[in-house]
Design a protein around this motif. Structure first.
Motif, PDB file in Angstrom:
ATOM      1  N   ALA A 194       0.841  -1.208   0.000  1.00 48.51           N
ATOM      2  CA  ALA A 194       0.000   0.000   0.000  1.00 48.51           C
ATOM      3  C   ALA A 194       0.870   1.249   0.000  1.00 48.51           C
ATOM      4  O   ALA A 194       0.576   2.223  -0.716  1.00 48.51           O
ATOM      5  N   ALA A 195       1.951   1.239   0.781  1.00 45.24           N
ATOM      6  CA  ALA A 195       2.870   2.381   0.815  1.00 45.24           C
ATOM      7  C   ALA A 195       3.527   2.574  -0.543  1.00 45.24           C
ATOM      8  O   ALA A 195       3.593   3.696  -1.062  1.00 45.24           O
ATOM      9  N   GLN A 196       4.010   1.487  -1.136  1.00 45.90           N
ATOM     10  CA  GLN A 196       4.669   1.578  -2.440  1.00 45.90           C
ATOM     11  C   GLN A 196       3.697   2.048  -3.521  1.00 45.90           C
ATOM     12  O   GLN A 196       4.066   2.858  -4.383  1.00 45.90           O
ATOM     13  N   SER A 197       2.467   1.581  -3.450  1.00 47.69           N
ATOM     14  CA  SER A 197       1.454   2.032  -4.422  1.00 47.69           C
ATOM     15  C   SER A 197       1.197   3.527  -4.283  1.00 47.69           C
ATOM     16  O   SER A 197       1.081   4.246  -5.279  1.00 47.69           O
ATOM     17  N   PHE A 198       1.109   4.009  -3.031  1.00 43.50           N
ATOM     18  CA  PHE A 198       0.939   5.445  -2.823  1.00 43.50           C
ATOM     19  C   PHE A 198       2.120   6.213  -3.411  1.00 43.50           C
ATOM     20  O   PHE A 198       1.942   7.220  -4.095  1.00 43.50           O
ATOM     21  N   LEU A 199       3.336   5.755  -3.132  1.00 45.23           N
ATOM     22  CA  LEU A 199       4.527   6.453  -3.632  1.00 45.23           C
ATOM     23  C   LEU A 199       4.570   6.490  -5.155  1.00 45.23           C
ATOM     24  O   LEU A 199       5.123   7.426  -5.732  1.00 45.23           O
ATOM     25  N   PRO A 218      15.920  -0.113   0.429  1.00 43.06           N
ATOM     26  CA  PRO A 218      16.479   1.234   0.223  1.00 43.06           C
ATOM     27  C   PRO A 218      15.735   2.062  -0.818  1.00 43.06           C
ATOM     28  O   PRO A 218      15.646   3.281  -0.663  1.00 43.06           O
ATOM     29  N   LEU A 219      15.190   1.439  -1.844  1.00 46.74           N
ATOM     30  CA  LEU A 219      14.476   2.224  -2.862  1.00 46.74           C
ATOM     31  C   LEU A 219      13.179   2.794  -2.294  1.00 46.74           C
ATOM     32  O   LEU A 219      12.824   3.945  -2.565  1.00 46.74           O
ATOM     33  N   THR A 220      12.485   2.001  -1.488  1.00 47.35           N
ATOM     34  CA  THR A 220      11.258   2.487  -0.851  1.00 47.35           C
ATOM     35  C   THR A 220      11.590   3.599   0.136  1.00 47.35           C
ATOM     36  O   THR A 220      10.917   4.641   0.169  1.00 47.35           O
ATOM     37  N   GLU A 221      12.638   3.407   0.921  1.00 51.37           N
ATOM     38  CA  GLU A 221      13.041   4.424   1.901  1.00 51.37           C
ATOM     39  C   GLU A 221      13.407   5.741   1.216  1.00 51.37           C
ATOM     40  O   GLU A 221      12.992   6.821   1.646  1.00 51.37           O
ATOM     41  N   THR A 222      14.166   5.656   0.131  1.00 51.66           N
ATOM     42  CA  THR A 222      14.552   6.875  -0.600  1.00 51.66           C
ATOM     43  C   THR A 222      13.332   7.550  -1.207  1.00 51.66           C
ATOM     44  O   THR A 222      13.202   8.780  -1.162  1.00 51.66           O
ATOM     45  N   ALA A 223      12.405   6.753  -1.758  1.00 55.02           N
ATOM     46  CA  ALA A 223      11.188   7.328  -2.337  1.00 55.02           C
ATOM     47  C   ALA A 223      10.367   8.049  -1.270  1.00 55.02           C
ATOM     48  O   ALA A 223       9.820   9.128  -1.524  1.00 55.02           O
ATOM     49  N   LEU A 224      10.289   7.481  -0.068  1.00 51.21           N
ATOM     50  CA  LEU A 224       9.574   8.149   1.022  1.00 51.21           C
ATOM     51  C   LEU A 224      10.177   9.519   1.313  1.00 51.21           C
ATOM     52  O   LEU A 224       9.455  10.511   1.453  1.00 51.21           O
ATOM     53  N   ILE A 225      11.486   9.567   1.401  1.00 45.93           N
ATOM     54  CA  ILE A 225      12.162  10.840   1.682  1.00 45.93           C
ATOM     55  C   ILE A 225      11.948  11.818   0.535  1.00 45.93           C
ATOM     56  O   ILE A 225      11.653  13.000   0.757  1.00 45.93           O
ATOM     57  N   LYS A 226      12.061  11.340  -0.695  1.00 42.91           N
ATOM     58  CA  LYS A 226      11.915  12.249  -1.839  1.00 42.91           C
ATOM     59  C   LYS A 226      10.492  12.797  -1.953  1.00 42.91           C
ATOM     60  O   LYS A 226      10.319  13.982  -2.274  1.00 42.91           O
ATOM     61  N   VAL A 227       9.482  11.985  -1.681  1.00 44.56           N
ATOM     62  CA  VAL A 227       8.105  12.500  -1.717  1.00 44.56           C
ATOM     63  C   VAL A 227       7.905  13.489  -0.574  1.00 44.56           C
ATOM     64  O   VAL A 227       7.290  14.545  -0.753  1.00 44.56           O
ATOM     65  N   LEU A 258       2.773   9.872   5.819  1.00 43.25           N
ATOM     66  CA  LEU A 258       3.084   9.418   7.179  1.00 43.25           C
ATOM     67  C   LEU A 258       2.684   7.957   7.363  1.00 43.25           C
ATOM     68  O   LEU A 258       3.460   7.141   7.874  1.00 43.25           O
ATOM     69  N   GLN A 259       1.486   7.609   6.935  1.00 45.47           N
ATOM     70  CA  GLN A 259       1.028   6.222   7.053  1.00 45.47           C
ATOM     71  C   GLN A 259       1.932   5.285   6.258  1.00 45.47           C
ATOM     72  O   GLN A 259       2.263   4.186   6.721  1.00 45.47           O
ATOM     73  N   SER A 260       2.365   5.724   5.087  1.00 49.96           N
ATOM     74  CA  SER A 260       3.279   4.918   4.271  1.00 49.96           C
ATOM     75  C   SER A 260       4.612   4.728   4.971  1.00 49.96           C
ATOM     76  O   SER A 260       5.168   3.620   4.983  1.00 49.96           O
ATOM     77  N   ALA A 261       5.134   5.801   5.570  1.00 47.36           N
ATOM     78  CA  ALA A 261       6.412   5.710   6.284  1.00 47.36           C
ATOM     79  C   ALA A 261       6.289   4.780   7.491  1.00 47.36           C
ATOM     80  O   ALA A 261       7.191   3.980   7.760  1.00 47.36           O
ATOM     81  N   LEU A 262       5.183   4.857   8.201  1.00 47.61           N
ATOM     82  CA  LEU A 262       4.973   3.956   9.333  1.00 47.61           C
ATOM     83  C   LEU A 262       4.884   2.510   8.850  1.00 47.61           C
ATOM     84  O   LEU A 262       5.472   1.609   9.465  1.00 47.61           O
ATOM     85  N   ASN A 263       4.187   2.290   7.757  1.00 47.04           N
ATOM     86  CA  ASN A 263       4.089   0.935   7.200  1.00 47.04           C
ATOM     87  C   ASN A 263       5.462   0.394   6.810  1.00 47.04           C
ATOM     88  O   ASN A 263       5.760  -0.779   7.028  1.00 47.04           O
ATOM     89  N   ALA A 264       6.302   1.254   6.251  1.00 47.57           N
ATOM     90  CA  ALA A 264       7.660   0.831   5.877  1.00 47.57           C
ATOM     91  C   ALA A 264       8.483   0.469   7.107  1.00 47.57           C
ATOM     92  O   ALA A 264       9.495  -0.217   6.995  1.00 47.57           O
TER      93      ALA A 264
END
Length: 139
Positions: A19-24, A46-55, A92-98
């Motif tokens: 769900a987090a990746q789909s949002f990103l 790492p790709l998901t983490e970087t995408a969270l920071i970039k968004v 925020l919800q995506s980051a918590l899910n990650a």
């Protein structure tokens, strides 16, 4: 001889991380925040983490370099239960899910999101008040 049974493909990984990746990947964020669309595999790496920071940086209006530094921290949007900034809340919800939580990425900062924020803050040994401010985003 009988034909082999068809294989059934089932999704792998965590549904919450998917769900987090789909949002990103939504709303053209990969282009807007300068990252390659994520494979929606339910695995936070790492790709998901970087995408969270970039968004986050895209939302905050700062350079989208994928590194959370002092400028990113100063640009933090403070969120709490009842916040109406639905795209920030989804982030925020995506980051918590990650980070292992299992929230719906729905933009509603309700009781469940507040509890996850408190638990996350407590696990990181920062003030556990359920309010996602600069110190929470930095973690």
């Amino acid at each position: 001889m009988t034909a082999p049974a068809p294989s059934i493909s089932t999704p792998t990984g965590s549904p919450a991380i998917r769900a987090a990746q789909s949002f990103l990947n939504s709303r053209d964020y990969p282009t807007k925040a300068n990252f390659k669309p994520l494979v929606v595999d339910g695995v936070s790496g790492p790709l998901t983490e970087t995408a969270l920071i970039k968004v986050y940086q895209y939302f905050a209006g700062v350079n989208t370099d994928g590194k959370f530094g002092p400028i990113s921290k100063r640009a933090a949007n403070t969120l709490r239960r009842g916040s109406t900034h639905q795209w920030w809340v989804r982030l925020l919800q995506s980051a918590l899910n990650a980070n292992g939580y299992k929230l719906a990425v729905d933009g509603d900062f309700g009781v469940g999101t507040e509890k996850a924020v408190r638990d996350f803050q407590s696990s990181r040994r920062i003030t556990s008040d359920g309010i996602a401010g600069a110190n929470t985003w930095e973690q």
